[in-house]
Enzyme design. Structure first.
Site, mmCIF file in Angstrom:
data_model
loop_
_atom_site.group_PDB
_atom_site.id
_atom_site.type_symbol
_atom_site.label_atom_id
_atom_site.label_comp_id
_atom_site.label_asym_id
_atom_site.label_seq_id
_atom_site.Cartn_x
_atom_site.Cartn_y
_atom_site.Cartn_z
ATOM 1 N N HIS A 26 0.683 -1.587 -0.448
ATOM 2 C CA HIS A 26 0.541 0.126 0.207
ATOM 3 C C HIS A 26 0.833 0.803 -0.194
ATOM 4 C CE1 HIS A 26 -2.679 3.121 1.741
ATOM 5 N NE2 HIS A 26 -3.838 2.938 0.955
ATOM 6 N N HIS A 68 -0.746 10.823 -2.668
ATOM 7 C CA HIS A 68 -1.741 10.175 -2.454
ATOM 8 C C HIS A 68 -3.272 11.013 -2.934
ATOM 9 C CE1 HIS A 68 -4.930 8.777 0.213
ATOM 10 N NE2 HIS A 68 -4.812 9.369 0.861
#
Length: 350
Positions: A26, A68
């Site tokens: 992740h 992100h």
């Protein structure tokens, strides 16, 4: 969703043992390196992850870069660059007002003058010591994957696709073209393309045979569906009927992990729902997110001590989810996830 009976859980365990679930790093090994940096991806590959996961946003000159969010205020040192002080602005992203600096207002050359910064420095102070990493492009992540001595997959996410389309910077074709340049075009290539939105996944389905993943929040419906006024809810999406609809355009779901294993008001893990079984019945793979090792992210029974930033018993959580029959999982600590998978597979083989 219903809770899964014990006999059905046993069937899930047997099914899971038949094919080892994949470990998706992740944002890279983001528990040990600043997220979405080449250092984080290289560390994840070193630790045995099957996929690295880049989140994709666009620059002013239409280059896919990895952050992100398109808001880079907290994940770079942009605030320390006086030459960019005038770029600070206020925008509405997915219905939320945000003030900061945004990738779409910078060229790639300008972004490359910045350094990445740890997003959670108080939780992960060791990561804050990594000061030299630059913003990476999607092409650089693809090159890293292609140069690996072992087979590594890539699992890109389109961030805020409705927003980027609204400013004339759609992500879909640029993403598919970049993957094609790297040699990824077939359904069996080690690629999953993910999104929290629905309409851009449907658009991607017309552009590529690569596998697609419908991400599902814990309670927030897809933003494009909010804009369209469809009334679609998370409950609709995870119902058997909703999962069948998703299977019409996607190959997998990426649900928030508490949709599989809920927690009570005290934070204790509860028996699993039927989501994994229902998704499998619809022909979908299941890759829940996000697994983190710090106490603050774990169920009460998996915590060790009271320090929220200290490591808890993440192995226990991995073991439960692998037992539920998930086909993969997203982890900030891919090395720990790989170890937990090995233990699970070994135990299933006994």
């Amino acid at each position: 969703m219903r809770r899964l009976p014990a006999f059905a859980m046993a069937l899930s365990i047997a099914a899971s043992a038949a094919a080892a679930p994949v470990v998706i790093a992740h944002r890279g090994a983001s528990g040990e390196r600043p997220e979405h940096t080449i250092a984080a991806y290289a560390r994840a590959i070193e630790q045995g992850a099957d996929f690295i996961e880049p989140d994709l946003v666009m620059t002013k000159d239409d280059v896919l870069v990895i952050r992100h969010e398109n808001d880079i205020t907290d994940t770079t040192d942009v605030a320390e660059h006086p030459e960019f002080a005038g770029r600070r602005t206020r925008k509405t992203i997915d219905g939320r007002a945000v003030t900061g600096w945004f990738t779409e207002d910078f060229t790639l050359a300008e972004l490359k003058t910045l350094h990445a910064r740890e997003r959670l420095p108080k939780l992960r102070p060791a990561n804050a010591d990594w000061r030299g990493e630059r913003i990476a492009t999607f092409d650089e992540a693809l090159a890293l994957v292609r140069s690996s001595p072992r087979k590594i997959g890539i699992y890109p996410e389109t961030k805020h696709p409705t927003y980027f389309a609204s400013i004339g910077k759609p992500l879909e074709k640029a993403l598919v073209d970049a993957l094609a340049r790297a040699g990824f075009t077939r359904a069996d290539d080690p690629v999953f393309i993910q999104s929290f939105e629905v309409s851009n996944l449907k658009a991607l389905r017309t552009l590529t045979r690569l596998r697609l993943v419908q991400l599902i929040e814990g309670g927030t419906p897809p933003y494009d569906q909010v804009v369209a006024g469809t009334g679609l809810t998370v409950a609709d999406m995870v119902s058997p009927e909703g999962l069948k609809a998703i299977a019409g355009y996607a190959d997998a779901i990426g649900p928030y992990k508490l949709l599989i294993e809920p927690r009570d008001a005290a934070g204790r893990a509860q028996p699993p729902t039927t989501l994994v079984r229902d998704a499998h019945a619809a022909g979908l793979l299941v890759h829940p997110w996000t697994f983190r090792s710090e106490n603050g992210f774990l169920a009460v029974g998996d915590r060790i001590g009271t320090d929220e930033a200290a490591r808890g018993d993440a192995a226990a959580e991995y073991a439960r989810f692998l037992g539920y029959g998930v086909d993969g999982l997203f982890s900030d600590f891919p090395g720990e996830a790989v170890a937990a998978r090995a233990a699970f597979v070994a135990k299933a083989a006994e």
